[in-house]
Scaffold this motif. Structure first.
Motif, PDB file in Angstrom:
ATOM      1  N   ARG A  18      -4.134   2.395   1.840  1.00 23.20           N
ATOM      2  CA  ARG A  18      -4.218   1.089   1.188  1.00 23.20           C
ATOM      3  C   ARG A  18      -5.688   0.772   0.959  1.00 23.20           C
ATOM      4  NH1 ARG A  18      -7.395  -0.528   4.499  1.00 23.20           N
ATOM      5  NH2 ARG A  18      -7.262  -2.520   3.451  1.00 23.20           N
ATOM      6  N   GLY A  19      -5.919  -0.359   0.266  1.00 17.71           N
ATOM      7  CA  GLY A  19      -7.289  -0.663  -0.152  1.00 17.71           C
ATOM      8  C   GLY A  19      -7.463  -0.107  -1.557  1.00 17.71           C
ATOM      9  N   ALA A  20      -8.004  -0.946  -2.451  1.00 18.17           N
ATOM     10  CA  ALA A  20      -7.994  -0.605  -3.879  1.00 18.17           C
ATOM     11  C   ALA A  20      -8.600   0.776  -4.208  1.00 18.17           C
ATOM     12  CB  ALA A  20      -8.682  -1.723  -4.667  1.00 18.17           C
ATOM     13  N   ARG A  35       2.085   0.044  -6.654  1.00 22.11           N
ATOM     14  CA  ARG A  35       1.574  -1.299  -6.309  1.00 22.11           C
ATOM     15  C   ARG A  35       0.948  -1.888  -7.583  1.00 22.11           C
ATOM     16  NH1 ARG A  35      -1.697  -2.019  -0.885  1.00 22.11           N
ATOM     17  NH2 ARG A  35      -0.802  -4.104  -1.057  1.00 22.11           N
ATOM     18  N   GLN A  54      -4.381  -6.349   8.638  1.00 16.70           N
ATOM     19  CA  GLN A  54      -5.382  -5.323   8.303  1.00 16.70           C
ATOM     20  C   GLN A  54      -6.727  -5.613   8.979  1.00 16.70           C
ATOM     21  OE1 GLN A  54      -3.263  -6.649   6.143  1.00 16.70           O
ATOM     22  NE2 GLN A  54      -2.786  -5.300   4.424  1.00 16.70           N
ATOM     23  N   ASP A  92      -9.331  -6.536  -5.213  1.00 17.20           N
ATOM     24  CA  ASP A  92      -8.326  -5.632  -5.788  1.00 17.20           C
ATOM     25  C   ASP A  92      -8.398  -5.603  -7.305  1.00 17.20           C
ATOM     26  OD1 ASP A  92      -7.149  -6.239  -2.979  1.00 17.20           O
ATOM     27  OD2 ASP A  92      -6.169  -4.431  -3.750  1.00 17.20           O
ATOM     28  N   ASN A  99      -7.791 -10.785  -4.263  1.00 22.21           N
ATOM     29  CA  ASN A  99      -7.972 -10.020  -3.014  1.00 22.21           C
ATOM     30  C   ASN A  99      -6.876 -10.456  -2.045  1.00 22.21           C
ATOM     31  OD1 ASN A  99      -9.532  -8.082  -1.449  1.00 22.21           O
ATOM     32  ND2 ASN A  99     -10.140  -9.808  -0.176  1.00 22.21           N
ATOM     33  N   LYS A 100      -6.860  -9.847  -0.877  1.00 22.43           N
ATOM     34  CA  LYS A 100      -5.807 -10.088   0.112  1.00 22.43           C
ATOM     35  C   LYS A 100      -5.524 -11.569   0.317  1.00 22.43           C
ATOM     36  CE  LYS A 100      -3.782  -7.716   1.863  1.00 22.43           C
ATOM     37  NZ  LYS A 100      -2.413  -7.370   1.380  1.00 22.43           N
TER      38      LYS A 100
HETATM   39  O1  MRU Z   1      -2.764  -4.707   0.885  1.00 24.37           O
HETATM   40  P1  MRU Z   1      -4.058  -3.956   1.100  1.00 24.37           P
HETATM   41  O2  MRU Z   1      -4.337  -3.639   2.529  1.00 24.37           O
HETATM   42  O3  MRU Z   1      -4.147  -2.746   0.190  1.00 24.37           O
HETATM   43  O4  MRU Z   1      -5.167  -4.968   0.619  1.00 24.37           O
HETATM   44  C1  MRU Z   1      -6.503  -4.537   0.617  1.00 24.37           C
HETATM   45  C2  MRU Z   1      -7.457  -5.578   0.181  1.00 24.37           C
HETATM   46  O5  MRU Z   1      -7.105  -6.671  -0.170  1.00 24.37           O
HETATM   47  C3  MRU Z   1      -8.902  -5.151   0.126  1.00 24.37           C
HETATM   48  O6  MRU Z   1      -9.736  -6.226   0.387  1.00 24.37           O
HETATM   49  C4  MRU Z   1      -9.233  -4.627  -1.283  1.00 24.37           C
HETATM   50  O7  MRU Z   1      -8.281  -3.680  -1.694  1.00 24.37           O
HETATM   51  C5  MRU Z   1     -10.577  -4.015  -1.333  1.00 24.37           C
HETATM   52  S1  MRU Z   1     -10.676  -2.515  -0.407  1.00 24.37           S
HETATM   53  C6  MRU Z   1     -12.238  -1.900  -0.601  1.00 24.37           C
END
Ligand code: MRU
Length: 383
Positions: A61-63, A103, A225, A266, A276-277
């Motif tokens: 996970r993470g963009a 996603r 997370q 994201d 973002n999250k």
């Molecule tokens: O649902 P996730 O864990 O994929 O969400 C991740 C985030 O919101 C991060 O802040 C974002 O993807 C940036 S990661 C460098």
């Protein structure tokens, strides 16, 4: 630029890839982030469906990491060793289309898959003038796609390092005291990328320069997370970290002991609004109220200039089970009669953001014009 080796040596690799060979299928080997911090285990994906499911379940996970995993994932398409060029092209395109449904919010996923699709198109244009026999052409296409995915991986890692250096220099100017205290949300660190992270990259750079840095990690409901991943990652890398619940963040900011909030992204709209999250928006509002600088760190691959404003960014809605019964072996937390909501992301308006740090530098007080100018300068360079 070389990725920061200190941090990367301390942490297991988020994504490993073994290209296909005559004797072995390709494998995308993921650090299983659903098991952290209790177990450090890996999940080997040998086919597109397993990788798709791993992205949905947040094993990876993470963009930026999702983008890299998906790029490699195209090479998991089922093709025979002696497949013709046409057969391979069809299989790779189907794989890319399938992975694109995993996603919806992080634009890096679509950006990386588009790079793979463009690689196929470019190869086909070149092949129109070549006369190599099938299936040699198919194998040559496979080799080309391995190169493109590997380049995306390597370049994302390099971008993290550059973001870290720009972010550290910016914080250096912002914070006069010897020690720096950062509040972050979710995990935008090494685990979310193939380098030293985005939001955590400036932290690692300052730490490596010998500056005293302390991070407050929001636990990040509902999937934690921050508590599970950011706290584990920073502690493993030797950076001081304290976890607070999301509901404590405003109070922590009010005590004026935080020098800056730094988060990842994201997707960033053309006007600088940032998805973002979930919880990021509330944090930005609280930071503004308390006069704490709110910074976003993201590579250019996270910008989506086709989306004018943040309200147009598609927001992933996740299963209500994540809220009702986070631990499947325990009792439900919510009565069945109550409805629940579970958006994975929210949008922070550009007006709440002091600066966006990218691999090219810093966009202060982002606006449509400053974002476009920054992206145009990126178009002329390849970092
Ligand atoms: O649902 P996730 O864990 O994929 O969400 C991740 C985030 O919101 C991060 O802040 C974002 O993807 C940036 S990661 C460098």
């Amino acid at each position: 630029m070389d990725p920061n080796p200190g941090v990367l040596n301390a942490l297991p690799k988020t994504i490993r890839f073994r290209p296909p060979s005559e004797t072995q299928r390709a494998v995308v080997d993921l650090l299983d982030q659903t098991c952290l911090p209790n177990q450090v285990t890996r999940l080997e994906c040998f086919d597109v469906d397993t990788l798709h499911d791993a992205i949905v379940r947040l094993v990876v996970r993470g963009a930026p990491a999702i983008g890299v995993a998906a790029a490699y994932g195209v090479l998991l398409a089922e093709v025979q060793e002696d497949a013709s060029l046409d057969e391979r092209v069809r299989a790779y395109r189907i794989a890319a289309d399938r992975l694109a449904t995993s996603r919806p919010t992080a634009v890096n996923l679509f950006w990386a898959l588009d790079a793979m699709r463009s690689g196929i198109d470019r190869f086909l244009r070149e092949e129109a003038h070549g006369n190599a026999p099938d299936p040699a052409k198919g194998t040559a296409l496979q080799t080309r796609l391995v190169e493109i995915a590997t380049q995306i991986d390597r370049e994302e890692a390099g971008r993290c390092q550059a973001i870290g250096e720009h972010g550290a220099a910016y914080l250096d100017r912002l914070v006069a005291t010897d020690s720096v205290r950062i509040l972050t949300h979710c995990n935008a660190g090494a685990l979310a990328t193939t380098g030293i992270g985005t939001a955590l990259a400036p932290v690692y750079c300052l730490h490596q320069q010998g500056r005293s840095v302390e991070v407050i990690a929001d636990e990040t409901r509902p999937l934690l997370q921050g508590a599970r991943l950011t706290a584990w990652e920073l502690a493993t890398a030797g950076v001081s970290v304290t976890v607070c619940t999301d509901s404590m963040a405003a109070q922590v900011l009010s005590q004026r002991k935080i020098d800056a909030v730094i988060v990842g992204a994201d997707r960033i709209a053309a006007n600088g609004d940032v998805a973002n999250k979930i919880g990021t928006y509330g944090l930005a509002v609280a930071a503004k109220h308390h006069g704490v600088p709110f910074l976003v760190a993201a590579p250019i691959s996270t910008f989506d200039s086709n989306i004018a404003t943040g309200d147009l960014i598609p927001i992933e809605q996740r299963s209500e089970k994540e809220i009702r019964q986070p631990d499947r072996s325990a009792n439900a937390w919510t009565p069945r009669e109550a409805d629940v909501m579970n958006p994975a992301f929210d949008v922070t308006p550009a007006g709440l953001i002091q600066a966006i740090v990218t691999q090219l530098g810093v966009i202060e007080r982002p606006t449509e014009l400053s974002v476009a100018t920054h992206l145009n300068s990126a178009a002329n360079r390849s970092i």
